[in-house]
Design a protein around this motif. Structure first.
Motif, short mmCIF file in Angstrom:
data_model
loop_
_atom_site.label_atom_id
_atom_site.label_comp_id
_atom_site.label_asym_id
_atom_site.label_seq_id
_atom_site.Cartn_x
_atom_site.Cartn_y
_atom_site.Cartn_z
N TRP A 146 0.83 -1.21 0.00
CA TRP A 146 0.00 0.00 0.00
C TRP A 146 0.87 1.25 0.00
CZ3 TRP A 146 -4.64 2.20 -0.64
CH2 TRP A 146 -4.87 3.46 -0.06
N GLY A 147 1.74 1.38 0.99
CA GLY A 147 2.58 2.57 1.09
C GLY A 147 3.53 2.74 -0.08
N PRO A 148 4.33 1.70 -0.41
CA PRO A 148 5.26 1.87 -1.53
C PRO A 148 4.57 2.25 -2.84
CG PRO A 148 5.86 -0.06 -0.26
CD PRO A 148 4.55 0.43 0.30
N ILE A 149 3.44 1.60 -3.16
CA ILE A 149 2.77 1.88 -4.43
C ILE A 149 2.14 3.26 -4.42
CG2 ILE A 149 0.79 1.24 -5.86
CD1 ILE A 149 1.42 -1.69 -5.12
N VAL A 150 1.38 3.58 -3.38
CA VAL A 150 0.63 4.85 -3.36
C VAL A 150 1.56 6.02 -3.06
CG1 VAL A 150 -1.35 6.08 -2.41
CG2 VAL A 150 -1.44 3.59 -2.65
N THR A 151 2.29 5.94 -1.94
CA THR A 151 3.20 7.04 -1.59
C THR A 151 4.29 7.21 -2.64
OG1 THR A 151 2.85 6.58 0.76
CG2 THR A 151 4.71 7.99 0.19
N GLY A 152 4.89 6.08 -3.05
CA GLY A 152 5.98 6.14 -4.01
C GLY A 152 5.58 6.79 -5.32
N THR A 153 4.42 6.41 -5.86
CA THR A 153 3.99 6.98 -7.14
C THR A 153 3.54 8.43 -6.99
OG1 THR A 153 3.23 4.76 -7.78
CG2 THR A 153 2.52 6.60 -9.16
N LEU A 154 2.89 8.76 -5.87
CA LEU A 154 2.49 10.16 -5.64
C LEU A 154 3.71 11.07 -5.61
CD1 LEU A 154 -0.30 9.82 -2.90
CD2 LEU A 154 -0.61 10.58 -5.26
N LEU A 155 4.76 10.63 -4.94
CA LEU A 155 5.98 11.44 -4.88
C LEU A 155 6.67 11.51 -6.23
CD1 LEU A 155 7.57 10.47 -1.44
CD2 LEU A 155 6.12 12.41 -2.00
N ALA A 156 6.66 10.40 -6.98
CA ALA A 156 7.24 10.41 -8.32
C ALA A 156 6.48 11.36 -9.24
CB ALA A 156 7.25 9.00 -8.90
N GLY A 158 5.23 14.15 -8.22
CA GLY A 158 5.44 15.52 -7.76
C GLY A 158 4.53 15.99 -6.64
N GLU A 159 3.85 15.07 -5.95
CA GLU A 159 2.97 15.44 -4.83
C GLU A 159 3.82 15.96 -3.66
OE1 GLU A 159 -0.53 16.27 -3.31
OE2 GLU A 159 -0.56 14.93 -5.03
N ASN A 160 3.24 16.88 -2.87
CA ASN A 160 3.90 17.38 -1.68
C ASN A 160 4.25 16.21 -0.75
OD1 ASN A 160 3.77 18.23 1.30
ND2 ASN A 160 3.91 20.21 0.28
N PRO A 161 5.53 16.01 -0.38
CA PRO A 161 5.92 14.84 0.41
C PRO A 161 5.20 14.72 1.74
CG PRO A 161 7.87 15.90 -0.51
CD PRO A 161 6.70 16.81 -0.79
N ARG A 162 5.05 15.83 2.47
CA ARG A 162 4.38 15.78 3.78
C ARG A 162 2.93 15.35 3.63
NH1 ARG A 162 4.49 21.22 6.71
NH2 ARG A 162 3.14 20.02 8.10
N HIS A 163 2.23 15.95 2.68
CA HIS A 163 0.81 15.63 2.48
C HIS A 163 0.63 14.20 1.97
CE1 HIS A 163 -0.36 20.16 2.07
NE2 HIS A 163 -0.09 19.80 3.31
N ALA A 164 1.54 13.77 1.09
CA ALA A 164 1.44 12.42 0.54
C ALA A 164 1.62 11.38 1.64
CB ALA A 164 2.47 12.21 -0.56
#
Length: 237
Positions: A146-156, A158-164
């Motif tokens: 869950w975390g690697p797929i969702v957080t990882g792709t959101l950050l890739a 360009g999503e705000n890291p804190r909010h992601a």
């Protein structure tokens, strides 16, 4: 021997709360290395994760590491996909899925590191609801993701890291509750080990959220990228 499980809880939850990923993968792996069976490790990990994601999510919301819009776009797709994945894993064996996901996530780690170093790499943007659907399903089927797929792709993307990280961790609580309800029918969790993991993990849930608030966004992205690469290269090997 028992203090080892407290240490496992502390380390795995600190990684998850501060980087938004890898609790399920690292916790299950450590528990199995400590001699626990696969089914028991999965059930124990998910039972403890219910309480840890609740503490982590509440901490992120309180500290402002949260986007309500992003959270709502992740919530329902993640819960529904997590339930379907938990049912599917009990009836269908899909070979090669974990390896394919690991390769994808390792590549996301490379892209995130490039972004953290100021390299702009254009990628097709993926809607958060689609990420949550993939993340919830593969988290249940693949034993973590869950975390690697969702957080990882959101950050890739360009999503705000804190909010992601904060929003993904908060939504993870609801996804985990859904998955756990199904997984408990597949494997028996050990109450003592769940308690020990919680004793180690609860302080990390608050500490990780605080680190996200204080850490520079570029450094945070770099650490996320390194974590993705290391964890998934190990899974591929």
């Amino acid at each position: 021997m028992l203090p080892i499980f407290i240490l496992i809880g502390f380390i795995t939850e600190l990684i998850d709360s501060s980087l938004g990923m890898a609790y399920g993968v690292t916790s299950s792996s450590f528990l199995q290395l400590a001699g626990m069976g696969v089914a028991e490790a999965s059930a124990t990990t998910h039972c403890a994760e219910v309480f840890l994601t609740a503490a982590s999510g509440a901490s992120h919301v309180r500290l402002g590491n949260f986007s309500r819009k992003l959270f709502l776009s992740l919530l329902i797709p993640g819960v529904v996909a997590g339930a379907l994945g938990a049912v599917a894993v009990s009836t269908i064996r899909v070979y090669g899925m974990r390896e394919a996901v690991a390769i994808y996530l390792a590549l996301m780690g490379v892209l995130i590191i490039a972004r953290s170093l100021g390299r702009v790499i254009s990628l097709p943007r993926v809607h958060p609801s689609l990420l949550a659907t993939a993340g919830g399903f593969l988290d249940a089927v693949g034993g973590g993701g869950w975390g690697p797929i969702v957080t990882g792709t959101l950050l890739a993307n360009g999503e705000n890291p804190r909010h992601a990280i904060g929003s993904v961790n908060t939504a993870e609580f609801f996804v985990t509750v859904t998955e756990t309800a199904v997984f408990l029918s597949l494997g028996k969790a050990n109450p003592l080990f769940v308690l020990l993991i919680l004793l180690g993990g609860l302080p990390s849930a608050f500490l990780g959220a605080w680190l996200v608030k204080k850490m520079d966004a570029g450094k945070l992205m770099f650490l996320v990228g390194i974590t993705l690469i290391i964890v998934n290269v190990i899974r591929i090997i």
